[in-house]
Write a protein that holds these residues in place. Structure first.
Motif, short mmCIF file in Angstrom:
data_model
loop_
_atom_site.label_atom_id
_atom_site.label_comp_id
_atom_site.label_asym_id
_atom_site.label_seq_id
_atom_site.Cartn_x
_atom_site.Cartn_y
_atom_site.Cartn_z
N ALA A 50 15.43 -23.31 0.05
CA ALA A 50 15.40 -22.49 -1.17
C ALA A 50 14.00 -21.95 -1.43
N LEU A 51 12.98 -22.78 -1.26
CA LEU A 51 11.61 -22.34 -1.46
C LEU A 51 11.18 -21.36 -0.37
N SER A 52 11.42 -21.75 0.87
CA SER A 52 10.96 -20.94 2.00
C SER A 52 11.58 -19.55 1.99
N LEU A 53 12.89 -19.49 1.87
CA LEU A 53 13.59 -18.21 1.93
C LEU A 53 13.53 -17.46 0.60
N GLY A 54 13.45 -18.21 -0.51
CA GLY A 54 13.37 -17.55 -1.81
C GLY A 54 12.12 -16.71 -1.95
N VAL A 55 10.98 -17.25 -1.52
CA VAL A 55 9.74 -16.49 -1.59
C VAL A 55 9.77 -15.32 -0.61
N ARG A 56 10.24 -15.57 0.60
CA ARG A 56 10.26 -14.52 1.62
C ARG A 56 11.13 -13.34 1.20
N HIS A 57 12.19 -13.61 0.49
CA HIS A 57 13.15 -12.55 0.13
C HIS A 57 12.52 -11.48 -0.76
N GLY A 58 11.43 -11.83 -1.45
CA GLY A 58 10.82 -10.88 -2.37
C GLY A 58 9.66 -10.09 -1.79
N PHE A 59 9.37 -10.22 -0.50
CA PHE A 59 8.21 -9.52 0.06
C PHE A 59 8.32 -8.00 -0.08
N GLY A 60 9.55 -7.47 -0.03
CA GLY A 60 9.71 -6.02 -0.14
C GLY A 60 9.21 -5.47 -1.47
N LEU A 61 9.13 -6.32 -2.50
CA LEU A 61 8.66 -5.87 -3.81
C LEU A 61 7.15 -5.61 -3.83
N PHE A 62 6.45 -6.09 -2.82
CA PHE A 62 5.00 -5.86 -2.74
C PHE A 62 4.66 -4.59 -1.97
N LEU A 63 5.66 -3.95 -1.36
CA LEU A 63 5.39 -2.75 -0.56
C LEU A 63 4.74 -1.65 -1.40
N SER A 64 5.35 -1.32 -2.50
CA SER A 64 4.85 -0.20 -3.31
C SER A 64 3.49 -0.47 -3.95
N PRO A 65 3.29 -1.62 -4.65
CA PRO A 65 1.98 -1.82 -5.29
C PRO A 65 0.83 -1.93 -4.30
N MET A 66 1.03 -2.59 -3.16
CA MET A 66 -0.05 -2.71 -2.19
C MET A 66 -0.33 -1.38 -1.51
N SER A 67 0.73 -0.67 -1.15
CA SER A 67 0.55 0.63 -0.48
C SER A 67 -0.13 1.63 -1.41
N THR A 68 0.24 1.59 -2.68
CA THR A 68 -0.37 2.51 -3.65
C THR A 68 -1.84 2.20 -3.86
N GLU A 69 -2.18 0.92 -4.00
CA GLU A 69 -3.58 0.55 -4.27
C GLU A 69 -4.51 0.91 -3.12
N PHE A 70 -4.03 0.73 -1.90
CA PHE A 70 -4.92 0.96 -0.75
C PHE A 70 -4.67 2.29 -0.05
N GLY A 71 -3.72 3.08 -0.55
CA GLY A 71 -3.47 4.38 0.04
C GLY A 71 -2.82 4.31 1.41
N TRP A 72 -2.00 3.27 1.63
CA TRP A 72 -1.32 3.13 2.92
C TRP A 72 -0.01 3.91 2.91
N GLY A 73 0.44 4.34 4.09
CA GLY A 73 1.81 4.79 4.25
C GLY A 73 2.71 3.56 4.29
N ARG A 74 4.00 3.76 4.25
CA ARG A 74 4.91 2.61 4.25
C ARG A 74 4.88 1.87 5.59
N GLU A 75 4.45 2.53 6.64
CA GLU A 75 4.44 1.91 7.96
C GLU A 75 3.48 0.72 8.01
N THR A 76 2.36 0.76 7.28
CA THR A 76 1.36 -0.32 7.33
C THR A 76 1.94 -1.63 6.83
N PHE A 77 2.54 -1.61 5.65
CA PHE A 77 3.15 -2.82 5.10
C PHE A 77 4.35 -3.23 5.94
#
Length: 399
Positions: free
Chosen positions: A17-44
């Motif tokens: 539950a812990l291992s997969l629960g945290v992993r399942h939300g990684f997609g939610l970091f795509l937009s904020p990290m890509s926006t802050e650093f000016g990355w395309g979606r391919e980087t994340f």
């Protein structure tokens, strides 16, 4: 005996539950990290794809270590590396540091704290007639973690920012370390005349069913990681609020609970390879209907429910078939090899989703590939016969 098995199942379920629960939300970091650093979606997307590839490449080795020396140490080391990877991911400020943290460290950490090792523990702890059900319960717990933890992730990001949110998740994953005390897994004693590691590998590699299961599992990985990483952004592209993507991922986690439990229950009563064939065909139908209908909040939620029911139902069925064919002594290692194919598919699904989007401005091609692969996986699983290898049949007749 039943009390010991019960505690092992509880510990295994909480770790998943812990291992997969945290992993399942990684997609939610795509937009904020890509926006802050000016990355395309391919980087994340590449970093998460690398995570899945490293996870798969490490899995046969962590599985072999768990089979030979017991799972407790393997899970403990995996938990530490996972937590460290999340902390380093929260401090990442370049494509390289993101790939090393989210890709390398978390990938290795997941190999020690997820299905192949944990279901190997469960498979050895219960009687053969209860194995499929127990694996289904443990897998369902991983799904519950996805459902329970996902709604909190965007809240953490909004409250603390993406970096601090990852640090909090790292502390949460560190709870895996004390939970290891519930896993009283011991390696089965090696008796005279029993298989060596190399003999187990040769036996599996010479069995056509092993390879058919592996190539079918490749498709599962391709689909779930593409959807998990890119679906929230895809829905935003369709002019839906960002909260819809979060809700859909939560619905996937919720309905995954029922799907994995049902798959485990049915796997104890029906042919697991035939169930896998039906499951992959249903995935194709669900994706086609989602793409055919206008994309609305309701259609997105219905897609999350239907896809969630089919999401990780492949796991207890695939691992249960491997256990039936070859026994449980080397289950973590052999399951790890099959899972490697799943993670190669995961790498391609996550990475190519970003590549295709950056090149074409949409995900149309990847959705079409996902449908074709579903039909292929259904065809691959159909001919698998759920019969123990001759070595096990001879042993059962002697007993």
């Amino acid at each position: 005996m039943w009390r010991t098995s019960g505690w092992i199942l509880v510990g295994s379920a909480l770790i998943l539950a812990l291992s997969l629960g945290v992993r399942h939300g990684f997609g939610l970091f795509l937009s904020p990290m890509s926006t802050e650093f000016g990355w395309g979606r391919e980087t994340f997307a590449f970093a998460i794809a690398l995570q899945n590839l490293i996870w798969g490449l490490a899995q046969p080795f962590t599985g072999a270590l768990a089979d030979r020396f017991g799972a407790a140490r393997t899970v403990m080391v995996g938990g530490v590396l996972y937590a460290l990877g999340l902390v380093c991911m929260g401090l990442s400020d370049s494509a390289m540091s993101l790939s090393l943290s989210a890709g390398l460290l978390i990938g290795i950490g997941l190999s020690g704290t997820s299905f192949s090792v944990i279901l190997g523990v469960v498979g050895r702890a219960v009687a053969p007639e209860k194995r499929s059900m127990a694996m289904g319960i443990a897998s369902a717990a991983g799904s519950f973690g996805q459902f329970a933890m996902l709604p909190g992730t965007p809240g953490l990001i909004g409250w603390l920012g993406w970096s601090a949110a990852l640090l909090v998740l790292g502390l949460l994953v560190a709870l895996i370390v004390p939970l290891v005390t519930l896993i009283k897994d011991r390696p089965l004693p090696v008796l005279a005349g029993q298989q060596t590691l190399l003999e187990a590998l040769r036996e599996a590699c010479s069995h056509s069913g092993f390879w058919l299961l592996a190539f079918g599992f490749f498709v599962c990985g391709f689909q779930v990681v593409f959807i998990g990483v890119h679906l929230p952004a895809y829905l935003v592209d369709q002019h839906l609020p960002a909260t819809v993507g979060t809700t859909v991922l939560a619905l996937i986690g919720l309905f995954n609970i029922f799907g994995t439990y049902t798959a485990g229950w049915l796997g104890g009563r029906m042919s697991k390879p035939r169930l896998l064939t039906a499951l992959y065909l249903l995935r194709a139908v669900v994706i086609v209907l989602f793409l055919w209908a206008p994309v609305t909040q309701m259609s997105a939620y219905l897609f999350g429910m239907a896809m969630g029911f089919l999401w990780l139902s492949t796991v207890p069925l695939t691992n249960g078939t491997v256990a039936t064919l070859f026994g449980v002594r080397n289950l973590s290692m052999l399951g790890g090899i099959v899972f490697l194919f799943h993670q190669v598919g995961s790498f391609l699904g996550g990475w190519l989703g970003g590549v295709v989007y950056d090149r074409t401005g949409n995900y149309d091609l990847i959705w079409q590939v996902a449908v074709v692969l579903s039909v292929l996986a259904a065809a691959l699983n159909w001919p698998v016969r759920e019969r123990p290898v001759a070595r096990l049949q001879a042993h059962m007749e002697a007993v």
